[in-house]
Design a protein around this motif. Structure first.
Motif, PDB file in Angstrom:
ATOM      1  N   ARG A 389       0.642  -1.099  -0.048  1.00  0.00           N
ATOM      2  CA  ARG A 389      -0.082   0.306  -0.212  1.00  0.00           C
ATOM      3  C   ARG A 389       0.665   0.909   0.037  1.00  0.00           C
ATOM      4  NH1 ARG A 389      -3.811  -2.414   4.899  1.00  0.00           N
ATOM      5  NH2 ARG A 389      -5.015  -3.833   3.820  1.00  0.00           N
ATOM      6  N   SER A 390       1.717   1.228   1.019  1.00  0.00           N
ATOM      7  CA  SER A 390       2.911   2.387   0.906  1.00  0.00           C
ATOM      8  C   SER A 390       3.315   2.689  -0.485  1.00  0.00           C
ATOM      9  CB  SER A 390       4.434   2.261   1.936  1.00  0.00           C
ATOM     10  OG  SER A 390       5.064   2.662   1.783  1.00  0.00           O
ATOM     11  N   VAL A 391       3.435   1.639  -1.316  1.00  0.00           N
ATOM     12  CA  VAL A 391       4.160   1.946  -2.961  1.00  0.00           C
ATOM     13  C   VAL A 391       3.629   2.291  -3.916  1.00  0.00           C
ATOM     14  CG1 VAL A 391       5.261   0.909  -4.753  1.00  0.00           C
ATOM     15  CG2 VAL A 391       6.150  -0.037  -2.843  1.00  0.00           C
ATOM     16  N   LYS A 392       2.446   1.842  -3.846  1.00  0.00           N
ATOM     17  CA  LYS A 392       0.832   2.832  -4.157  1.00  0.00           C
ATOM     18  C   LYS A 392       0.269   3.682  -4.364  1.00  0.00           C
ATOM     19  CE  LYS A 392       0.766  -1.992  -6.360  1.00  0.00           C
ATOM     20  NZ  LYS A 392       0.609  -2.319  -7.324  1.00  0.00           N
ATOM     21  N   ASP A 447       7.149   6.717   8.456  1.00  0.00           N
ATOM     22  CA  ASP A 447       6.270   6.079   7.805  1.00  0.00           C
ATOM     23  C   ASP A 447       6.873   4.400   8.082  1.00  0.00           C
ATOM     24  OD1 ASP A 447       4.607   8.352   6.148  1.00  0.00           O
ATOM     25  OD2 ASP A 447       6.288   8.852   4.800  1.00  0.00           O
ATOM     26  N   TYR A 448       7.996   4.058   7.861  1.00  0.00           N
ATOM     27  CA  TYR A 448       8.576   2.741   8.354  1.00  0.00           C
ATOM     28  C   TYR A 448       8.525   2.638   9.049  1.00  0.00           C
ATOM     29  CZ  TYR A 448      12.022  -1.213   8.163  1.00  0.00           C
ATOM     30  OH  TYR A 448      11.790  -2.440   8.111  1.00  0.00           O
ATOM     31  N   ALA A 449       8.031   3.331  10.260  1.00  0.00           N
ATOM     32  CA  ALA A 449       7.477   3.226  11.393  1.00  0.00           C
ATOM     33  C   ALA A 449       5.759   3.060  11.576  1.00  0.00           C
ATOM     34  CB  ALA A 449       7.813   4.135  12.095  1.00  0.00           C
ATOM     35  N   ALA A 450       5.735   3.551  10.869  1.00  0.00           N
ATOM     36  CA  ALA A 450       3.864   3.461  10.547  1.00  0.00           C
ATOM     37  C   ALA A 450       3.893   1.884  10.203  1.00  0.00           C
ATOM     38  CB  ALA A 450       3.293   4.723   9.978  1.00  0.00           C
ATOM     39  N   LEU A 451       4.253   2.116   9.313  1.00  0.00           N
ATOM     40  CA  LEU A 451       3.518   0.255   8.737  1.00  0.00           C
ATOM     41  C   LEU A 451       4.144  -0.892   9.127  1.00  0.00           C
ATOM     42  CD1 LEU A 451       6.190  -1.111   6.198  1.00  0.00           C
ATOM     43  CD2 LEU A 451       5.960   0.940   5.320  1.00  0.00           C
ATOM     44  N   GLY A 452       5.317  -0.811  10.283  1.00  0.00           N
ATOM     45  CA  GLY A 452       5.340  -1.916  10.840  1.00  0.00           C
ATOM     46  C   GLY A 452       6.895  -3.109  11.338  1.00  0.00           C
ATOM     47  N   GLY A 453       7.437  -1.411  10.516  1.00  0.00           N
ATOM     48  CA  GLY A 453       9.320  -1.780  10.061  1.00  0.00           C
ATOM     49  C   GLY A 453       9.890  -2.274  11.456  1.00  0.00           C
ATOM     50  N   HIS A 454      10.987  -2.860  10.521  1.00  0.00           N
ATOM     51  CA  HIS A 454      12.031  -3.383  11.643  1.00  0.00           C
ATOM     52  C   HIS A 454      12.889  -2.739  12.272  1.00  0.00           C
ATOM     53  CE1 HIS A 454      10.741  -7.673  10.322  1.00  0.00           C
ATOM     54  NE2 HIS A 454      10.947  -6.837   9.517  1.00  0.00           N
ATOM     55  N   MET A 455      12.248  -1.951  13.141  1.00  0.00           N
ATOM     56  CA  MET A 455      13.298  -0.706  13.763  1.00  0.00           C
ATOM     57  C   MET A 455      14.476  -0.948  14.257  1.00  0.00           C
ATOM     58  SD  MET A 455      11.270   2.050  12.172  1.00  0.00           S
ATOM     59  CE  MET A 455      11.751   3.611  13.769  1.00  0.00           C
ATOM     60  N   ASP A 456      14.346  -1.850  15.293  1.00  0.00           N
ATOM     61  CA  ASP A 456      14.821  -2.747  15.869  1.00  0.00           C
ATOM     62  C   ASP A 456      16.893  -2.680  15.230  1.00  0.00           C
ATOM     63  OD1 ASP A 456      13.570  -2.306  18.130  1.00  0.00           O
ATOM     64  OD2 ASP A 456      13.518  -4.334  18.365  1.00  0.00           O
ATOM     65  N   TYR A 457      16.338  -3.262  14.205  1.00  0.00           N
ATOM     66  CA  TYR A 457      17.337  -3.058  13.331  1.00  0.00           C
ATOM     67  C   TYR A 457      18.002  -2.434  12.101  1.00  0.00           C
ATOM     68  CZ  TYR A 457      16.426  -8.321  14.164  1.00  0.00           C
ATOM     69  OH  TYR A 457      15.823  -9.177  14.430  1.00  0.00           O
ATOM     70  N   VAL A 458      17.324  -0.998  12.265  1.00  0.00           N
ATOM     71  CA  VAL A 458      17.642   0.492  11.632  1.00  0.00           C
ATOM     72  C   VAL A 458      19.271   1.029  11.877  1.00  0.00           C
ATOM     73  CG1 VAL A 458      17.620   2.693  11.196  1.00  0.00           C
ATOM     74  CG2 VAL A 458      15.323   1.337  11.434  1.00  0.00           C
ATOM     75  N   LYS A 459      20.254   1.076  11.067  1.00  0.00           N
ATOM     76  CA  LYS A 459      21.744   1.730  11.258  1.00  0.00           C
ATOM     77  C   LYS A 459      21.576   2.577  10.754  1.00  0.00           C
ATOM     78  CE  LYS A 459      22.846  -2.506  10.473  1.00  0.00           C
ATOM     79  NZ  LYS A 459      24.176  -3.097  10.348  1.00  0.00           N
TER      80      LYS A 459
END
Length: 484
Positions: A389-392, A447-459
């Motif tokens: 949905r985010s891509v669309k 937006d990444y956080a809002a779509l349920g991204g793997h925030m613990d792995y952001v570097k």
């Protein structure tokens, strides 16, 4: 970079793809992409990061002509982390190998990169040629194995559809292996020889002219026969009585064409074979082939009937030319109203050269096409449909090896990318068989956080840039055939 492994004696097991190779020390897996280095599974190729700098030849486009403009492109980082050499998410629940944050124009951005394993992928080939390659839907073969089929012809270009899951997995093991090899070579801009059932042999290489039955194409058509009449009618007016532009699709006749009528060109009594469409436009004047204008003829007079004696006169002049200017002849009617080939006047030679000048160079275009399925998307977010949905919604930008892609409308993330815009060696394979291709998703960190991204792995980007197994390349502006 290392992957999760399980040891079997001195071998280690690679879990980067479904083959699950056991790799002995100092050796590589079946795909030649992962190896056992001192008991650790490592990605053989270095991870690619692109640097957009003037010193390395990067092209910067100023959006503001003010003196204090710093050369930055709006919303595009000067350093971009590609997925080439990054590794995979297999067995799919793992987060993407690199989830990298950076600030762009004061906005916190994140790029999620992974090498996708694509069983559902293929190649769309555009071949600029008037020559007949084969009937539509005919099987296309490589090394004797079916790898795709002929699709439609589009205004001087023949399209091929290669690969797809049915050829990769639905046939014999050899068919799957050959299909995989063919797709990977084409995607990596290598030359591949293809044969078409009931048609031609053609050598295809991205950004290079096609070679049809051993003949290297030089140019693609300026237009169909009718369009050529319209473009050059004024240049022929007063210099020749009749012009026939021979074309497998739409053959044009100057005296009957609307362009000729508006110039008051007199009727010549010419009779054409084939099916008349609208005035001055004829279909099916001959069978398809590799001769004049993509037909099977070597003598253009074969498409003419007898001239009408009520209108034709001895001495009437006629130019016959193909849509590329590759073939041309000049005729004058004798006393029996039969065309006799004669040396072409200089001003008509010039018009033929003008047709050739207006023909663009014939090239092969190779587009890689794949579907980013739910498994790959799970490496980006724990709720994959949100990424779609985010891509669309244009909140997430998709790239492949840093190159822009076209994402098809409708369900899923099905994309196409021009392989000449990607860094060299961007594609690999796994012997399932499937192609391995880079894919990157860039969006705002919020937006990444809002779509349920793997925030613990952001570097942070700096941490990735300073990695031991990273190679930084110039962010080249794509030029067709630049790696030829």
């Amino acid at each position: 970079m290392t992957e999760t492994t399980s040891a079997v004696s001195d071998k280690i097991r690679c879990d980067a793809c479904p083959v699950m190779c056991y790799i002995k020390p100092g050796a590589a897996g079946a795909c030649d992409r992962y190896a056992n280095q001192d008991g650790k599974l490592v990605r053989v190729d270095p991870h690619i990061i692109l640097e957009r700098t003037v010193s390395q030849g990067g092209k910067l486009v100023p959006f503001s002509r003010t003196e204090d403009w710093d050369g930055k492109i709006v919303h595009e980082p000067s350093t971009f982390v590609t997925a080439i050499g990054a590794g995979t998410t297999y067995p799919d629940y793992k987060p993407a190998p690199f989830i990298v944050s950076a600030e762009v124009d004061g906005v916190d951005m994140v790029t999620v990169v992974t090498e996708g394993i694509f069983s559902y992928c293929g190649i769309k080939v555009k071949i600029d040629t008037d020559r007949y390659l084969g009937p539509e839907t005919a099987t296309v073969r490589a090394q004797g194995e079916a790898v795709g089929h002929v699709t439609t012809s589009e205004y001087g270009s023949q399209m091929l559809s290669l690969g797809g899951v049915h050829h990769l997995t639905g046939g014999s093991k050899k068919e799957g292996r050959v299909t995989c090899d063919t797709l990977m070579d084409l995607a990596n801009c290598k030359a591949v020889e293809l044969t078409i059932d009931g048609g031609a042999s053609v050598v295809v290489q991205a950004g290079q002219p096609p070679i049809v039955n051993g003949v290297r194409e030089e140019r693609m058509r300026v237009g169909c026969g009718s369009a050529t009449i319209g473009m050059f009618a004024k240049q022929w007016h007063g210099k020749v009585d009749e012009v026939v532009v021979v074309d497998d699709h739409i053959t044009g006749v100057l005296s009957e064409h609307q362009a000729g009528k508006l110039l008051d060109i007199a009727d010549t009594g010419i009779k054409m074979k084939g099916r008349r469409s609208t005035p001055g436009r004829y279909f099916q004047v001959a069978d398809p082939g590799t001769g004049w204008g993509g037909t099977n003829i070597s003598d253009p007079l074969a498409i003419l009937g007898a001239f009408d004696a009520k209108e034709a006169k001895p001495g009437l002049s006629m130019l016959m030319v193909s849509t590329t200017g590759e073939h041309s002849s000049y005729y004058v009617l004798d006393e029996t109203l039969k065309p006799v080939e004669t040396e072409m006047p200089a001003d008509l030679k010039f018009s033929v050269e003008r047709i050739q000048e207006n023909c663009e160079p014939a090239l092969c275009t190779v587009l890689f096409m794949a579907g980013a399925g739910g498994s790959l998307r799970a490496g980006v977010t724990d709720n994959p449909v949100r990424l779609t949905r985010s891509v669309k919604d244009a909140l997430t930008r998709v790239t492949s090896g840093g190159a822009p892609v076209y994402v098809w409308p409708g369900g899923g993330i099905t994309y196409m990318v021009d392989v000449t815009q990607m860094p060299a060696g961007a594609f690999g394979y796994v012997p399932t068989p499937a192609l391995v291709a880079p894919i990157e998703f860039t969006m705002r960190l919020s937006d990444y956080a809002a779509l349920g991204g793997h925030m613990d792995y952001v570097k942070p980007l700096s941490e990735v840039q300073n990695g031991d197994d990273v190679r930084q390349l110039p962010w080249q502006n794509p030029i067709p055939g630049r790696r030829a």
